[in-house]
Design an enzyme around this catalytic site. Structure first.
Site, PDB file in Angstrom:
ATOM      1  N   ASP A 211       0.884  -1.184   0.000  1.00  0.00           N
ATOM      2  CA  ASP A 211       0.000   0.000   0.000  1.00  0.00           C
ATOM      3  C   ASP A 211       0.909   1.218   0.000  1.00  0.00           C
ATOM      4  O   ASP A 211       2.141   1.084  -0.004  1.00  0.00           O
ATOM      5  CB  ASP A 211      -0.951   0.009   1.220  1.00  0.00           C
ATOM      6  CG  ASP A 211      -2.263   0.755   0.929  1.00  0.00           C
ATOM      7  OD1 ASP A 211      -2.205   1.969   0.634  1.00  0.00           O
ATOM      8  OD2 ASP A 211      -3.336   0.139   0.986  1.00  0.00           O
ATOM      9  N   GLY A 235       4.490   1.131  -1.686  1.00  0.00           N
ATOM     10  CA  GLY A 235       4.682   1.303  -3.133  1.00  0.00           C
ATOM     11  C   GLY A 235       3.409   1.719  -3.832  1.00  0.00           C
ATOM     12  O   GLY A 235       2.412   2.068  -3.195  1.00  0.00           O
ATOM     13  N   ASP A 236       3.460   1.631  -5.157  1.00  0.00           N
ATOM     14  CA  ASP A 236       2.376   2.109  -6.006  1.00  0.00           C
ATOM     15  C   ASP A 236       1.936   0.951  -6.901  1.00  0.00           C
ATOM     16  O   ASP A 236       2.720   0.479  -7.737  1.00  0.00           O
ATOM     17  CB  ASP A 236       2.922   3.278  -6.854  1.00  0.00           C
ATOM     18  CG  ASP A 236       1.926   3.777  -7.877  1.00  0.00           C
ATOM     19  OD1 ASP A 236       0.770   3.315  -7.866  1.00  0.00           O
ATOM     20  OD2 ASP A 236       2.317   4.638  -8.688  1.00  0.00           O
ATOM     21  N   PHE A 237       0.707   0.493  -6.734  1.00  0.00           N
ATOM     22  CA  PHE A 237       0.279  -0.687  -7.512  1.00  0.00           C
ATOM     23  C   PHE A 237       0.114  -0.392  -8.997  1.00  0.00           C
ATOM     24  O   PHE A 237      -0.057  -1.311  -9.791  1.00  0.00           O
ATOM     25  CB  PHE A 237      -0.936  -1.390  -6.901  1.00  0.00           C
ATOM     26  CG  PHE A 237      -2.157  -0.563  -6.559  1.00  0.00           C
ATOM     27  CD1 PHE A 237      -2.659   0.418  -7.387  1.00  0.00           C
ATOM     28  CD2 PHE A 237      -2.851  -0.843  -5.372  1.00  0.00           C
ATOM     29  CE1 PHE A 237      -3.805   1.133  -7.058  1.00  0.00           C
ATOM     30  CE2 PHE A 237      -4.001  -0.119  -5.025  1.00  0.00           C
ATOM     31  CZ  PHE A 237      -4.476   0.873  -5.876  1.00  0.00           C
ATOM     32  N   HIS A 254     -12.956  -1.550  -7.421  1.00  0.00           N
ATOM     33  CA  HIS A 254     -14.172  -0.720  -7.453  1.00  0.00           C
ATOM     34  C   HIS A 254     -13.853   0.783  -7.314  1.00  0.00           C
ATOM     35  O   HIS A 254     -14.707   1.606  -7.603  1.00  0.00           O
ATOM     36  CB  HIS A 254     -15.219  -1.194  -6.429  1.00  0.00           C
ATOM     37  CG  HIS A 254     -14.929  -0.879  -5.004  1.00  0.00           C
ATOM     38  ND1 HIS A 254     -15.855  -1.074  -3.994  1.00  0.00           N
ATOM     39  CD2 HIS A 254     -13.816  -0.396  -4.399  1.00  0.00           C
ATOM     40  CE1 HIS A 254     -15.324  -0.691  -2.849  1.00  0.00           C
ATOM     41  NE2 HIS A 254     -14.094  -0.297  -3.061  1.00  0.00           N
TER      42      HIS A 254
HETATM   43  C1  LIG Z   1     -10.912   0.961  -0.511  1.00  0.00           C
HETATM   44  S1  LIG Z   1      -9.349   0.774   0.258  1.00  0.00           S
HETATM   45  C2  LIG Z   1      -9.255  -1.000   0.424  1.00  0.00           C
HETATM   46  C3  LIG Z   1      -8.323  -1.425   1.512  1.00  0.00           C
HETATM   47  C4  LIG Z   1      -8.302  -2.927   1.807  1.00  0.00           C
HETATM   48  N1  LIG Z   1      -7.915  -3.724   0.658  1.00  0.00           N
HETATM   49  C5  LIG Z   1      -9.607  -3.387   2.390  1.00  0.00           C
HETATM   50  O1  LIG Z   1     -10.289  -4.230   1.791  1.00  0.00           O
HETATM   51  O2  LIG Z   1      -9.980  -2.891   3.472  1.00  0.00           O
HETATM   52  C6  LIG Z   1      -8.245   1.110  -1.098  1.00  0.00           C
HETATM   53  C7  LIG Z   1      -6.758   1.030  -0.727  1.00  0.00           C
HETATM   54  O3  LIG Z   1      -5.978   1.260  -1.900  1.00  0.00           O
HETATM   55  C8  LIG Z   1      -4.833   1.988  -1.502  1.00  0.00           C
HETATM   56  N2  LIG Z   1      -4.234   2.660  -2.673  1.00  0.00           N
HETATM   57  C9  LIG Z   1      -4.769   3.659  -3.417  1.00  0.00           C
HETATM   58  N3  LIG Z   1      -3.938   3.992  -4.421  1.00  0.00           N
HETATM   59  C10 LIG Z   1      -2.844   3.180  -4.306  1.00  0.00           C
HETATM   60  C11 LIG Z   1      -1.672   3.025  -5.078  1.00  0.00           C
HETATM   61  N4  LIG Z   1      -1.452   3.765  -6.175  1.00  0.00           N
HETATM   62  N5  LIG Z   1      -0.768   2.070  -4.704  1.00  0.00           N
HETATM   63  C12 LIG Z   1      -0.994   1.313  -3.600  1.00  0.00           C
HETATM   64  N6  LIG Z   1      -2.125   1.394  -2.834  1.00  0.00           N
HETATM   65  C13 LIG Z   1      -3.035   2.333  -3.187  1.00  0.00           C
HETATM   66  C14 LIG Z   1      -5.388   2.957  -0.476  1.00  0.00           C
HETATM   67  O4  LIG Z   1      -4.371   3.529   0.323  1.00  0.00           O
HETATM   68  C15 LIG Z   1      -6.343   2.063   0.306  1.00  0.00           C
HETATM   69  O5  LIG Z   1      -5.706   1.422   1.380  1.00  0.00           O
END
Ligand SMILES: C[S@@+](CC[C@H](N)C(=O)[O-])C[C@H]1O[C@@H](n2cnc3c(N)ncnc32)[C@H](O)[C@@H]1O
Length: 344
Positions: A211, A235-237, A254
């Protein structure tokens, strides 16, 4: 929240139909009152028993007249109850608003009614007319940029998201079929609540929490039971995903449009060990008119994110575009399902 008359009238004429729609239009009032009660900690103050409005107002530091009116409207929804002597008490539902309740609803209520999600939903019409999210019109940047710059909102979002997921993590981890050994990567895994459940149940597995840096910093994996079996991957997915045998993508797709989702899925595919699986965990919108929480969440995703909830067919298209093949869809008994995918 549903309106006072939760089922639409099927007969009874124009007057009933009009009244039903007026009640529907007032639905936001209940969400506003619920937010206020959660924010000032009403349920925590009622934990030891019913109180008069004056006592409760004194302990929460708010105006008694307004508080009486907020409690009165929430009592119509069964959150609190007014006793014959005029005191207010907690109901079984209201107890879940306590901060110390097991699986407390309070952080989720505060997240879902935060201005960052609430205000865009008031602009559904703009989103309809122009297409896409209205978040930038209101806040001047995208949702994730905004919370990266606003510590308080970020805390409300990530704590709320972790609590929101806590009520489903154990159940979902229980139905995930995982290998006896190998590496599970939780892609956008937030504070690691789901990964923790997976590692607890599967002592042969190792976990990687991916994350953003400021998010993994708040991880909850420091638990003796899983010691030495996890690592953090800030990191950045959209750029790169760590290698693994199973990639979990839970409540991630989503938030994004198809183009961004395909980038995330392709990065997972590239990092997937031979014979590995990707577990997309999200709501799968059922056909027909039945109520489903995801149909409401979809409005929030449409206005605040470039995201959407998807049908089975839409998931199949997305996976195909990323070079993946849907293997099966596993219902979890929660609002989300597991869409399993392998390399095509
Ligand atoms: C809706 S939350 C879901 C969190 C977790 N998977 C859950 O089910 O509770 C979306 C997650 O995506 C992460 N996120 C958003 N952009 C990201 C990126 N570019 N790289 C890594 N993580 C990212 C956010 O920080 C957040 O924790």
């Amino acid at each position: 929240m549903p309106s006072e008359t939760s089922d639409p009238p099927t007969d009874g004429g124009d007057r009933d139909a009009t009244r039903f729609l007026i009640d529907e239009a007032l639905g936001y009032v209940y969400a506003g009152a619920l937010r206020a009660a959660a924010a000032i900690g009403v349920a925590d103050r009622l934990a030891d028993g019913p109180l008069t409005v004056a006592e409760l107002a004194g302990r929460t530091g708010v105006h008694a007249d307004g508080l009486r009116r907020v409690l009165r409207v929430l009592a119509t929804r069964g959150v609190f109850e007014e006793l014959p002597d005029g005191r207010f008490g907690l109901t079984a539902v209201g107890r879940s608003l306590r901060s110390d309740a097991a699986l407390s609803a309070r952080p989720s209520v505060l997240m879902l009614t935060d201005p960052t999600l609430w205000r865009p939903c008031g602009e559904v019409e703009l989103s309809l007319r122009r297409g896409g999210s209205v978040f930038e019109d209101i806040f001047g940047m995208s949702f994730f940029e905004y919370i990266a710059r606003n510590e308080q909102t970020a805390a409300a979002f990530h704590t709320g998201m972790a609590a929101f997921s806590d009520q489903e993590n154990e159940v979902i981890a229980g139905v995930c079929e995982l290998p006896a050994s190998g590496v599970v990567v939780d892609v956008g895994g937030g504070h690691g609540g789901f990964l923790l459940e997976v590692l607890r149940r599967n002592p042969g597995l190792e976990g990687v929490l991916l994350d953003e840096e400021h998010v993994v910093a708040g991880h909850r994996l420091d638990v003796a039971e899983v010691k030495g079996r996890w690592r953090l991957a800030p990191g950045d997915f959209f750029t790169e995903v760590p290698a693994g045998d199973v990639h979990v993508v839970k409540r991630i797709l989503h938030d994004w449009d198809d183009e961004h989702c395909v980038t995330i899925l392709r990065n997972c595919r590239r990092a997937l060990a031979p014979g590995g699986r990707i577990l997309v965990i999200d709501a799968v919108i059922p056909p027909g008119n039945e109520p489903h929480q995801a149909k409401a969440v979809d409005m929030m995703l449409m206005t605040a994110f470039p995201g959407r909830e998807r049908t089975e067919g839409e998931f199949a298209e997305l996976l195909a575009a990323a070079g993946l093949r849907p293997a099966r869809i596993v219902p979890t008994g929660t609002v989300v399902s597991i869409v399993e995918a392998t390399r095509a």
